[in-house]
Design an enzyme around this catalytic site. Structure first.
Site, mmCIF file in Angstrom:
data_model
loop_
_atom_site.group_PDB
_atom_site.id
_atom_site.type_symbol
_atom_site.label_atom_id
_atom_site.label_comp_id
_atom_site.label_asym_id
_atom_site.label_seq_id
_atom_site.Cartn_x
_atom_site.Cartn_y
_atom_site.Cartn_z
ATOM 1 N N GLU A 1 9.355 -4.178 10.184
ATOM 2 C CA GLU A 1 9.747 -2.873 9.619
ATOM 3 C C GLU A 1 10.322 -1.981 10.713
ATOM 4 O O GLU A 1 9.698 -1.794 11.769
ATOM 5 C CB GLU A 1 8.522 -2.194 8.970
ATOM 6 C CG GLU A 1 8.867 -0.824 8.392
ATOM 7 C CD GLU A 1 7.813 -0.261 7.437
ATOM 8 O OE1 GLU A 1 6.825 -0.958 7.125
ATOM 9 O OE2 GLU A 1 7.995 0.890 7.000
ATOM 10 N N ASP B 1 0.837 -1.205 0.000
ATOM 11 C CA ASP B 1 0.000 0.000 0.000
ATOM 12 C C ASP B 1 0.872 1.255 0.000
ATOM 13 O O ASP B 1 0.363 2.373 -0.032
ATOM 14 C CB ASP B 1 -1.032 -0.012 1.142
ATOM 15 C CG ASP B 1 -0.394 -0.052 2.515
ATOM 16 O OD1 ASP B 1 0.844 -0.134 2.619
ATOM 17 O OD2 ASP B 1 -1.156 -0.004 3.514
ATOM 18 N N SER B 2 2.202 1.041 -0.031
ATOM 19 C CA SER B 2 3.122 2.161 -0.281
ATOM 20 C C SER B 2 2.797 2.801 -1.630
ATOM 21 O O SER B 2 3.259 3.901 -1.926
ATOM 22 C CB SER B 2 4.578 1.673 -0.273
ATOM 23 O OG SER B 2 4.752 0.573 -1.145
ATOM 24 N N ASP C 1 -1.024 -6.345 -0.179
ATOM 25 C CA ASP C 1 -1.254 -5.696 1.112
ATOM 26 C C ASP C 1 -2.726 -5.421 1.369
ATOM 27 O O ASP C 1 -3.418 -4.876 0.497
ATOM 28 C CB ASP C 1 -0.568 -4.316 1.060
ATOM 29 C CG ASP C 1 0.493 -4.142 2.106
ATOM 30 O OD1 ASP C 1 0.607 -4.988 3.006
ATOM 31 O OD2 ASP C 1 1.224 -3.140 2.012
ATOM 32 N N GLU D 1 -1.170 -5.640 8.759
ATOM 33 C CA GLU D 1 -0.475 -5.051 9.895
ATOM 34 C C GLU D 1 -1.195 -5.419 11.187
ATOM 35 O O GLU D 1 -2.387 -5.697 11.185
ATOM 36 C CB GLU D 1 -0.428 -3.517 9.722
ATOM 37 C CG GLU D 1 0.324 -3.091 8.477
ATOM 38 C CD GLU D 1 0.440 -1.578 8.319
ATOM 39 O OE1 GLU D 1 0.109 -0.822 9.254
ATOM 40 O OE2 GLU D 1 0.885 -1.145 7.228
ATOM 41 N N LYS E 1 -0.892 -9.590 3.103
ATOM 42 C CA LYS E 1 -0.119 -9.046 4.226
ATOM 43 C C LYS E 1 -1.012 -8.119 5.030
ATOM 44 O O LYS E 1 -1.750 -7.319 4.447
ATOM 45 C CB LYS E 1 1.114 -8.296 3.723
ATOM 46 C CG LYS E 1 1.897 -7.606 4.852
ATOM 47 C CD LYS E 1 3.295 -7.208 4.426
ATOM 48 C CE LYS E 1 3.395 -5.894 3.699
ATOM 49 N NZ LYS E 1 2.933 -4.714 4.458
HETATM 50 O O1 KIV Z 1 3.557 -1.055 1.580
HETATM 51 C C1 KIV Z 1 4.709 -1.487 1.459
HETATM 52 O O2 KIV Z 1 5.388 -1.289 0.451
HETATM 53 C C2 KIV Z 1 5.254 -2.236 2.570
HETATM 54 C C3 KIV Z 1 6.749 -2.391 2.573
HETATM 55 C C4 KIV Z 1 7.335 -1.139 3.093
HETATM 56 C C5 KIV Z 1 7.182 -3.568 3.306
HETATM 57 O O3 KIV Z 1 4.558 -2.664 3.439
#
Ligand code: KIV
Length: 271
Positions: free
Chosen positions: A188, A51-52, A90, A121, A119
């Site tokens: 992280e 989600d970056s 994510d 959090e 993924k």
């Molecule tokens: O969103 C993302 O790119 C991430 C990485 C920083 C691991 O979670």
């Protein structure tokens, strides 16, 4: 329904074998088919649609506004470019607000975006969700340490786990999430010594970003290693374009550095 390739991809079982054999796992983010294909060809083992993308694709200040539709769109594009690398997508902010919502959303990533794993959090509080997804056959990577979706609660983007109580809690979170069925952990911005302890304790692969060289693998944001992210590149990252003739060479250099434990160096790690 999207067309996607998944048959020849690296499996979770292979990643676990790599951990057991001490072979480092090279991971990068990607957001489109062209980069996905290039990463796949340069030997990246795991590709994350992070989600970056909120920051590096959409120009947002945080990951919070990123939507499920954004993630599915980019997941589909990346999936079409991968033949070998395992694909993680994510779960965006609030997509896992309840177990029911999270199951529907994670299912969407598996069915529509060709994801091999999702993924999310959060710590031990995600135990019920991780075990439900596991029961349904949806592999989970649990993201510990700095959790950008909780940036307001954390009071900024800062290293997590320097205080004894926070470090103990992270070790316990890692244990609980593995027991609940998580197939991978991502750490992280965690002090290198704590990341090493978590990696040694876990039977599942532990991937680090700003978490020292002793994790089972490393991940970085693609545009940071290419030196094209808007804003300053984080201290834990490295611009691989500085010594490369082209993007493929930069990615290959990153993969080689991870495989030979040359990245991250002390200057990219936290005490
Ligand atoms: O969103 C993302 O790119 C991430 C990485 C920083 C691991 O979670």
């Amino acid at each position: 329904m999207s067309t996607h390739k998944a048959s020849g991809r690296i499996t979770i079982r292979q990643l676990k074998e790599m951990k057991q054999q001490g072979e480092k796992i090279a991971c990068l983010t990607a957001y489109d088919v062209s980069f996905a294909q290039l990463l796949d060809q340069q030997g990246v083992d795991v590709v994350l649609v992070g989600d970056s993308l909120g920051m590096v694709i959409q120009g947002l200040e945080t990951t919070l506004p990123v939507t499920m539709d954004d993630m599915v769109y980019h997941g589909q594009a990346v999936s079409r470019g991968l033949s070998r690398a395992l694909l993680i997508v994510d779960m965006p902010f609030m997509s896992d607000a309840s177990v029911e919502q999270a199951v529907a959303n994670a299912g969407r990533f598996m069915k529509q975006a060709g994801a091999n794993m999702v993924k999310l959090e959060g710590g031990a509080d995600q135990r019920e969700l991780v075990s439900t997804l596991t029961r349904l056959g949806i592999p989970v990577c649990a993201h510990l340490g700095l959790q950008p979706q909780r940036v307001h609660k954390l009071g900024g983007y800062r290293v997590q786990g320097r205080e004894d109580a926070v470090a103990e809690k992270m070790l316990e979170d890692a244990r609980v999430l593995e027991q609940a069925g998580a197939d991978m952990l991502l750490l992280e911005c965690v002090p290198a010594a704590l990341a090493k302890q978590i990696t040694q304790q876990a039977q599942i692969p532990v991937i680090g970003i700003g978490a020292g060289v002793d994790c089972d693998g490393q991940i970085l944001v693609l545009y940071d290693i290419l030196g094209i992210s808007a804003g300053k590149i984080p201290r834990f990252s490295k611009n691989y374009m500085q010594q490369a003739g082209d993007i493929a060479e930069a990615v290959k250099h990153y993969v080689d550095d991870v495989k030979h434990s040359r990245f991250p160096a002390d200057e990219h790690s936290f005490q």
